[in-house]
Scaffold this active site. Structure first.
Site, PDB file in Angstrom:
ATOM      1  N   ASP A  85      44.232  28.163  60.901  1.00 57.48           N
ATOM      2  CA  ASP A  85      45.116  28.666  60.072  1.00 57.48           C
ATOM      3  C   ASP A  85      43.995  30.039  60.078  1.00 57.48           C
ATOM      4  OD1 ASP A  85      46.767  27.364  57.940  1.00 57.48           O
ATOM      5  OD2 ASP A  85      45.669  26.065  57.631  1.00 57.48           O
ATOM      6  N   GLU A 116      50.571  30.412  55.137  1.00 62.95           N
ATOM      7  CA  GLU A 116      49.772  30.179  56.191  1.00 62.95           C
ATOM      8  C   GLU A 116      48.224  30.516  55.142  1.00 62.95           C
ATOM      9  OE1 GLU A 116      49.604  27.770  58.341  1.00 62.95           O
ATOM     10  OE2 GLU A 116      50.940  28.342  59.810  1.00 62.95           O
ATOM     11  N   HIS A 119      47.151  28.416  52.593  1.00 64.45           N
ATOM     12  CA  HIS A 119      46.249  27.560  53.553  1.00 64.45           C
ATOM     13  C   HIS A 119      44.559  27.724  53.452  1.00 64.45           C
ATOM     14  CE1 HIS A 119      50.185  25.370  55.626  1.00 64.45           C
ATOM     15  NE2 HIS A 119      49.781  25.823  54.384  1.00 64.45           N
ATOM     16  N   TYR A 123      41.379  26.342  51.687  1.00 70.07           N
ATOM     17  CA  TYR A 123      40.224  25.559  52.641  1.00 70.07           C
ATOM     18  C   TYR A 123      38.810  26.866  52.017  1.00 70.07           C
ATOM     19  CZ  TYR A 123      42.838  24.786  56.140  1.00 70.07           C
ATOM     20  OH  TYR A 123      44.187  23.980  57.280  1.00 70.07           O
ATOM     21  N   GLU A 203      50.294  23.395  65.808  1.00 69.41           N
ATOM     22  CA  GLU A 203      50.771  22.800  64.691  1.00 69.41           C
ATOM     23  C   GLU A 203      51.597  21.452  64.612  1.00 69.41           C
ATOM     24  OE1 GLU A 203      53.770  25.767  64.150  1.00 69.41           O
ATOM     25  OE2 GLU A 203      52.863  26.969  62.522  1.00 69.41           O
ATOM     26  N   ASP A 236      54.538  21.909  55.168  1.00 63.74           N
ATOM     27  CA  ASP A 236      54.084  23.391  55.508  1.00 63.74           C
ATOM     28  C   ASP A 236      54.477  23.102  56.489  1.00 63.74           C
ATOM     29  OD1 ASP A 236      54.261  24.510  52.629  1.00 63.74           O
ATOM     30  OD2 ASP A 236      52.451  25.228  52.831  1.00 63.74           O
ATOM     31  N   GLU A 237      53.581  22.916  57.646  1.00 64.64           N
ATOM     32  CA  GLU A 237      53.381  22.405  58.575  1.00 64.64           C
ATOM     33  C   GLU A 237      54.540  21.683  59.273  1.00 64.64           C
ATOM     34  OE1 GLU A 237      51.776  25.156  60.488  1.00 64.64           O
ATOM     35  OE2 GLU A 237      50.113  24.986  58.855  1.00 64.64           O
ATOM     36  N   HIS A 240      56.944  24.606  59.754  1.00 66.44           N
ATOM     37  CA  HIS A 240      56.573  26.002  60.618  1.00 66.44           C
ATOM     38  C   HIS A 240      56.669  25.020  62.301  1.00 66.44           C
ATOM     39  CE1 HIS A 240      53.347  27.003  56.812  1.00 66.44           C
ATOM     40  NE2 HIS A 240      54.745  27.690  56.958  1.00 66.44           N
TER      41      HIS A 240
END
Lengths: 374, 88
Positions: A85, A116, A119, A123, A203, A236-237, A240
């Site tokens: 990310d 992203e 994301h 983390y 992705e 989300d991914e 994408h």
């Protein structure tokens, strides 16, 4: 042929290809050459979430109680996700915005990259909550040879595209319109196509392998807050990778830019090779994750089989033949974890992932008011 | 519900009949097939499969990529008896 922040030329946006046409001037969305990108933006905006919504207090206790080799699996996986990310939060902007030619696609790229960054923030949220000293884990991302090797393969095509674009955009207009410039542009398009393939791999395969590890903990009721965040990220991914698949398929068709269609045909072997290499790298990574021991429900072999399954599924989406005989998903519980709304909870207790802020029906016709009397 | 099942490597062809309250994905799941899925609302493309014959109608507003003969099983219903092919 330098980049122009606001291109003052008068041109029909519908005559422009996705990339390497006129640079975008007016950010307008009343007309769209490819409405799919506008719909992706709408969907992504409706997905907006914040990591702080997820309570991770239980995860800290779980983490402390994990055996050392499982802590290694969890942290290494998290480092890998952080790396991916970090790359995706900036690279679509740096690599694609200077060359994009359609306003809806330009905004999709920005919306995509922005999500992203959420994301990446999550983390940090996870590490702050789970670890006493999160700094050490972040520091290790650029020091750990296994992670650094991942970074090289993930960023190679992006960096090549960015370098070539910089050379092209600093050359004179005369050179760009001459034979050498035309040749350079074709090579630039090739670099873009291969970058897009490598982004799709990132992705659609690499992320999913990491999701499998996150959900494997949650399958055993461990690190469940983390899994909840990863579900938001996975949602989300999925969007994408749909965006990237659309771009790749539009390029390959050649209607958008005939030269891009030729390049896609020329590079079909390279596309397959990029997928193959990524699958091998992910299998190697699985060995590193489980080097000190497996965990219940997941080991290097099973994760390797999942890599093969997901690779073939993603190849099929690009109209390619399977590399590994299209094996079944060895982790059937993945689908349930990936489905963002399969867990029913009271709305006040959690964020409903399909909740669309400000959603109204705009397609109500006169009949809807037929039985309405004053 | 399936009339015809034929194995070709590991792909499978299944014929489905119109069922107004079920998507193609739900119909296949009812028959015991494990079809990959993620979003179940047409944006991830995990349940993409091939339409061999028949007619389907889209439901919702799917945005995942679909090739010429592809359908998204989660986002369509059968209108005229439809044969679909998928990796099994």
């Amino acid at each position: 042929m330098s980049y122009k922040t606001f291109n003052q030329a008068d041109f029909n946006p519908f005559s422009q290809p996705m990339f390497f046409g006129e640079t975008v001037n007016v950010a307008r969305y009343d007309q769209q050459k490819y409405s799919i990108f506008e719909r992706l933006i709408e969907k992504q905006l409706s997905f907006f979430w914040r990591p702080e919504e997820v309570d991770l207090s239980g995860d800290r206790k779980d983490f402390i109680a994990l055996p050392e080799h499982e802590q290694h699996i969890f942290l290494s996986n998290l480092k890998y996700q952080t790396l991916l990310d970090s790359v995706q939060g900036r690279s679509p902007n740096v690599a694609l915005l200077p060359i994009v030619s359609l306003p809806e696609l330009e905004t999709w790229i920005e919306t995509w990259a922005f999500s992203e960054t959420i994301h990446s923030r999550s983390y940090t949220h996870i590490m702050r909550n789970v670890l006493t000293e999160p700094g050490k884990v972040f520091d290790d991302i650029v020091a750990n040879p296994a992670i650094v090797a991942r970074a090289t393969s993930v960023t190679r095509y992006y960096d090549e595209l960015i370098a070539q674009t910089q050379r092209y955009q600093t050359a004179s207009d005369e050179w760009c319109s001459g034979p050498e410039g035309k040749k350079a542009l074709r090579e630039l398009k090739r670099a873009l196509y291969l970058t897009m393939v490598s982004v799709n791999v990132l992705e659609a395969i690499r992320f999913y392998v990491s999701f499998a590890c996150s959900f494997a903990f949650a399958e055993r009721s461990k690190m469940e807050g983390n899994a909840k965040i990863i579900r938001f990220i996975a949602r989300d991914e999925a969007l994408h990778l749909t965006g990237t698949q659309h771009m790749l398929n539009l390029m390959a068709k050649g209607q958008d830019d005939p030269e891009m269609g030729e390049i896609a045909a020329e590079e079909q072997g390279t596309l397959v090779q990029i997928f193959k290499e990524a699958a091998e790298q992910e299998r190697e990574w699985a060995k590193y994750l489980f080097k000190d021991g497996s965990m219940i429900g997941l080991n290097a072999d099973i994760l390797g089989q999942y890599v093969e399954h997901i690779t073939d599924q993603r190849l099929a989406a690009l109209g390619q033949q399977p590399l590994f005989g299209a094996p079944k998903n060895p982790l059937p519980w993945m689908d349930a974890w990936l489905q963002s709304d399969s867990v029913q909870v009271a709305p006040q207790e959690t964020e409903i992932t399909t909740y669309l802020v400000g959603a109204i029906h705009s397609d109500v016709d006169a009949d809807a008011l037929g039985d309405f009397e004053l | 519900m399936s009339q015809q099942r034929s194995d070709n490597r590991s792909t499978r062809k299944v014929t489905l009949f119109p069922q107004r309250d079920k998507t193609v994905l739900q119909q296949l799941e009812d028959q015991g097939f494990q079809i990959p899925y993620q979003c179940r609302e047409g944006y991830c493309g995990a349940c993409r499969m091939t339409l061999i014959s028949g007619r389907i109608e889209e439901v919702g507003d799917p945005i995942a990529f679909c090739g010429a003969n592809d359908i998204l099983a989660c986002s369509c219903k059968v209108v005229v008896d439809a044969t679909v092919e998928f990796w099994d």
